[in-house]
Motif scaffolding. Sequence first.
Motif, PDB file in Angstrom:
ATOM      1  N   CYS E  45      81.328  41.885 -61.184  1.00 40.99           N
ATOM      2  CA  CYS E  45      81.587  42.245 -59.968  1.00 40.99           C
ATOM      3  C   CYS E  45      80.686  41.806 -58.959  1.00 40.99           C
ATOM      4  O   CYS E  45      79.458  41.800 -58.938  1.00 40.99           O
ATOM      5  CB  CYS E  45      81.208  43.942 -60.114  1.00 40.99           C
ATOM      6  N   TYR E  71      91.093  41.814 -57.953  1.00 45.37           N
ATOM      7  CA  TYR E  71      90.801  41.920 -59.463  1.00 45.37           C
ATOM      8  C   TYR E  71      91.711  40.958 -60.349  1.00 45.37           C
ATOM      9  O   TYR E  71      92.779  40.581 -60.007  1.00 45.37           O
ATOM     10  CB  TYR E  71      91.332  43.243 -59.974  1.00 45.37           C
ATOM     11  N   CYS E 124      86.164  41.383 -58.775  1.00 48.01           N
ATOM     12  CA  CYS E 124      86.015  41.626 -60.081  1.00 48.01           C
ATOM     13  C   CYS E 124      86.843  40.963 -60.837  1.00 48.01           C
ATOM     14  O   CYS E 124      88.113  41.031 -60.962  1.00 48.01           O
ATOM     15  CB  CYS E 124      86.661  43.180 -60.156  1.00 48.01           C
ATOM     16  N   SER E 137      85.223  47.977 -63.627  1.00 50.66           N
ATOM     17  CA  SER E 137      85.106  47.213 -62.033  1.00 50.66           C
ATOM     18  C   SER E 137      84.619  48.099 -61.139  1.00 50.66           C
ATOM     19  O   SER E 137      83.828  47.852 -60.534  1.00 50.66           O
ATOM     20  CB  SER E 137      86.743  46.945 -61.974  1.00 50.66           C
ATOM     21  N   ALA E 141      81.079  47.673 -59.408  1.00 48.28           N
ATOM     22  CA  ALA E 141      81.641  47.165 -57.984  1.00 48.28           C
ATOM     23  C   ALA E 141      80.386  48.068 -57.158  1.00 48.28           C
ATOM     24  O   ALA E 141      79.722  47.680 -56.316  1.00 48.28           O
ATOM     25  CB  ALA E 141      82.783  47.412 -57.677  1.00 48.28           C
TER      26      ALA E 141
END
Lengths: 251, 251, 251, 251, 251, 251
Positions: E45, E71, E124, E137, E141
Amino acid sequence: MSDSTLRRPDGRLAGELRPISFVKNIAPYALGSVLIRWGNTQVICAVSCEESVPRWMKEQGVQGGWATAEYSMLPYSTLGRKPRDITRGRLDGRSQEIQRLIGRSIRSVLNREALGARTLYVDCDVVQADGGTRAASITGAFVALKMAVRKLLDEERIWEDPIQKSVAAVSVGILKGRALLDLDYQEDSAAEVDMNIVMTSSGEFCELQGTGEQVTFSEKELQEMLELGRRGIYRLNELQEVAFLEGEKGD
Amino acid sequence: MSDSTLRRPDGRLAGELRPISFVKNIAPYALGSVLIRWGNTQVICAVSCEESVPRWMKEQGVQGGWATAEYSMLPYSTLGRKPRDITRGRLDGRSQEIQRLIGRSIRSVLNREALGARTLYVDCDVVQADGGTRAASITGAFVALKMAVRKLLDEERIWEDPIQKSVAAVSVGILKGRALLDLDYQEDSAAEVDMNIVMTSSGEFCELQGTGEQVTFSEKELQEMLELGRRGIYRLNELQEVAFLEGEKGD
Amino acid sequence: MSDSTLRRPDGRLAGELRPISFVKNIAPYALGSVLIRWGNTQVICAVSCEESVPRWMKEQGVQGGWATAEYSMLPYSTLGRKPRDITRGRLDGRSQEIQRLIGRSIRSVLNREALGARTLYVDCDVVQADGGTRAASITGAFVALKMAVRKLLDEERIWEDPIQKSVAAVSVGILKGRALLDLDYQEDSAAEVDMNIVMTSSGEFCELQGTGEQVTFSEKELQEMLELGRRGIYRLNELQEVAFLEGEKGD
Amino acid sequence: MSDSTLRRPDGRLAGELRPISFVKNIAPYALGSVLIRWGNTQVICAVSCEESVPRWMKEQGVQGGWATAEYSMLPYSTLGRKPRDITRGRLDGRSQEIQRLIGRSIRSVLNREALGARTLYVDCDVVQADGGTRAASITGAFVALKMAVRKLLDEERIWEDPIQKSVAAVSVGILKGRALLDLDYQEDSAAEVDMNIVMTSSGEFCELQGTGEQVTFSEKELQEMLELGRRGIYRLNELQEVAFLEGEKGD
Amino acid sequence: MSDSTLRRPDGRLAGELRPISFVKNIAPYALGSVLIRWGNTQVICAVSCEESVPRWMKEQGVQGGWATAEYSMLPYSTLGRKPRDITRGRLDGRSQEIQRLIGRSIRSVLNREALGARTLYVDCDVVQADGGTRAASITGAFVALKMAVRKLLDEERIWEDPIQKSVAAVSVGILKGRALLDLDYQEDSAAEVDMNIVMTSSGEFCELQGTGEQVTFSEKELQEMLELGRRGIYRLNELQEVAFLEGEKGD
Amino acid sequence: MSDSTLRRPDGRLAGELRPISFVKNIAPYALGSVLIRWGNTQVICAVSCEESVPRWMKEQGVQGGWATAEYSMLPYSTLGRKPRDITRGRLDGRSQEIQRLIGRSIRSVLNREALGARTLYVDCDVVQADGGTRAASITGAFVALKMAVRKLLDEERIWEDPIQKSVAAVSVGILKGRALLDLDYQEDSAAEVDMNIVMTSSGEFCELQGTGEQVTFSEKELQEMLELGRRGIYRLNELQEVAFLEGEKGD
């Protein structure tokens, strides 16, 4: 010579249109919209407006407005589902060709200067496809255009009507050697020659597209098809006028 | 009425073609190829062959062969470089429309059964564009097609000539109210009406595409344009025949 | 040690180039253009000019001009038709690699300040591919570049010649253990090692790319290939000069 | 002549590599994987295996296996975020060129017959980019390849080791007239000449790519760079061997 | 009723999280970055910052900053290699859905006015996928976000902390009628119901996504899942805090 | 506490749905189709059938049938024309998320084994968008599904009804601290929390998606929204049943 009283599979004579009707304001957020029903063919025609013109017009210093069209067949419009354009990632050649034709047809009756620096978007989405979708799109789009222009005038965004005459389209063809008006899907698939006529209310051509795949066509056949087409266009002009006026006063 | 002796900017009469010539075998790895030079317009036309047919033909059980066309303008073909299709990621609408027209024109003179289960690819790449690139593409492609078919016959891959007649194309138009044959880029840009005629050696139409942007055209103008076009096509048929025969014996 | 008098399949000695010629002005709307014929390989090389520079130059405040290249194989350039890039939707890795190489090679001999704030586009389209298309592209592109620059000078768009020296390219390789100059397609497919040399007229390298797939190559083989390449480049410089001068006076 | 004792900004001598280390099994679901740390450059190298070969191998009847590589810079690998490839919709030219180079390098030391009908995928994802990412990718990928092959042997999916020798890569260049080994980003940006050398443990070249943008390079400079590169490769071979053996017994 | 002491395949109780740890500064060129390890799931992340806001914010005159997320699953993150998004040319629906969820979750705890006119990019990238990648994630994050914001404060690019509370995410589900916290890939594949809960440190929901494929879920099951999720989130908040503080002083 | 008798801008109470009606057979070539009108929101929902299953089902040996959905907003569905997906070349994230939701919702009430090895395509095209398009799509799609299944039964393509219960969807939200059922576009834009509930006729959840952008929501607010949603779903089930039965006998 072909017998003019011979009936077609759906009972029509050679020079007869299918039944045509209009549902107005099918998409109320557009400036003008209709659902045109033409036999079993159904198309949503909607006109939207943006207060800007394409970049090439600005770059080349072209005055006035623009009109452009987009055409798409909804996936459930055909017997056997048709995958969406987005699935293939790009518009197929036929759709591009048709939307360019619709755009040219609409522009041919517009006074682009009177429109001012704005762009009209003509969207044609086919809900049911039984032949003649491009003719239905142009014919319906003109009614939506009239509605949109009326609103622009009413809202005083423009002061002069940019529509100079009306425009409609119809298909003609040669099937088993016989010239026919307004082919449905079955007839179109079997036809030797297919011709689309886009014509104004003053009897002039905007566009003429005749195609023979495998079989070519003679000068004489061309003249027969033109005669049928001309008569069909006159009838369509009347239907467009009635549809536009309907409910106008009391709306 | 227009004065038939009035000269056009490049000295031509209303019914006169630009100078046309063919360089054969410009792309020796193709089955047949020509560079057609038509005034300042130049197009490479090449025909290749694959021993298979499109998937839809197999799926629908359609017999015989197929012919398809691809059309592209090379970036240096215009005054002011034209970005490649691949830069934009997709073929523009005009190119798709033209390549569909080339394909239909070629198929209209082919006996697809005699071709057997193979596909002919007609590639048209414009090296210089000065108007009439679609007419030059079709006219040149037919010569390349004849060369390709001759080779297939010589190599005994087919036994019957699948070409039934010849095909050529030419543009006509209305400029300042006067019907003209074979418009160059300057004339085409200024013309009120632009029409493309694709016709066989037997005088029948494969395709007729007439377009009026802003200005529409009358029945009388249509007939004048058809007459000019017919005469242009006859002349093109002769030039194609000469080009094909040239060097054939001693080759 | 390899016998230097041993002939190759097409009769050439190990250090001999294929026959090379140039057709100038193949694409008259470009600023400069040639068709280079190098054995059976043929490439159209054209240079166009735009009066602006890439966005990154503006953003980073880089002075002077830029040159960039695009490379494409026309579908009929190979035995067995090659689908167009646009059909796959994107440029393949090999084409991208080659066009980056052409761009770097051209820029390595340009004084970008003298060019002013403009971009030269070098387009290389392969009409026939029989090995060495990247060498032919660079060698031909330099001649087109000279023609384009001459025109810019003649039109007083620039006042100083931005070309500092000449550049050419050639392939060398190891085939059955023997170093060869200028491999054709057959030789290239069978070669153990393939090397491209891009070199200026002053004998300096712009680029050196040697690749052994499966088989690697020794220091000694490298030196042999470099020696052959150097001699090939000198010969190419002479041919470029002759081509450029040809017809210059009386044109 | 350049002073060999002159220190570079980070304290290294002209012929000195940056510190290099390997973290094994960074991606446990791959067959083999390492994170290679090479100065401030970090790359995840992972090898996966599929029990099939590319379609072209089947179609052309090529025996044995295949290895292919994919290279990508993660968006946070650069100072100033780098947009993902998918945002632009396609791989940029530089990435394609690098992944083709990694693929060729790996294949050059593989006995593809011993691999059997399977494909090895070499994925290189740059976590931090400070120059030399392609050298780090190839050098790290070889260690991941060894790990993957060991697992294939242990699982008795193959019986013969397909790795014939080791391979590593390093950059060399000319900066202010001085030949340097292993350029970091700052040095690389300022270098007149940049050369990548891919070499086997037996001292043979897989690949040699030397590029001069603006400034070209002489024969003498080429020889100096080759000498530095050769020594760097020997040192890398040792580091790869140590990394591979580490923990092998007790794992 | 389900037995709360029944162990799951990996020995966990129904309400127990897998082991979770953080490696900070995995991508040193990002403003903040962690590798979160959550059982066998691993995600990089990273948070980057650009000094501008999306075009729509400028056009609509929206004040303050923005945060957006991307992502991606790295190809070696799954058992059986997963082709890259770029190979298919577009992001799949699942990835788009997840990155929109991450973006919303991060924005829900940000004071966008305090951020000023800048955009935070949250990237991510999944290195290993064993279920719960979206929860990992978001949870990772947030730690990267805290690190990034700390750096912005330290560098005096912002003066007020825009983070209002902490946010974390966890999955819950129904497997064989039993509510479970934090499903791994095996459990997730077999689960009748899958729910993702994104929650702040103050016990409020940012997002609740519960899905039953084939099997639907009752009000009572919903309440059981919510209870498990709430407890998991509290534990995650503690782990995030510890990770963030670790090494902060002496770093 | 909020006053339950307080009227919303359009006169509705907090727990009141907008007026809802169905036009059946709007797209006669589909197996089943309706135009659902829900306040000012209008969506065409059509179900088509193909006699095959997705490739992944064949590859993984999954028995039974499949149902998948596609969702699109027609360009004239919004105030201010919305460009088509094909113009941008790809589906936006929001549309992908919605079509995945529609697909899951439909599959949650289908007995896929009873469907046999065929795929149902559920197409939802928004003609007018005034909030709640995903709820309208799911609710309308279920009626189209019933019509399609009835036709499959009538045509004896299936013998057992694969529909196990009915499914409908509705939005709820928190606006100025007050829980409201069925938000229109104006309310949705201003709402602090937005939640979509997909529920069966037996009162079980298929899907629950609650999102707070900026503002999060508490446990108590969640329970209030769930209660409103549950009552809305019951009313929708009744409307669906009436619509399906209408005209069934005499059709």
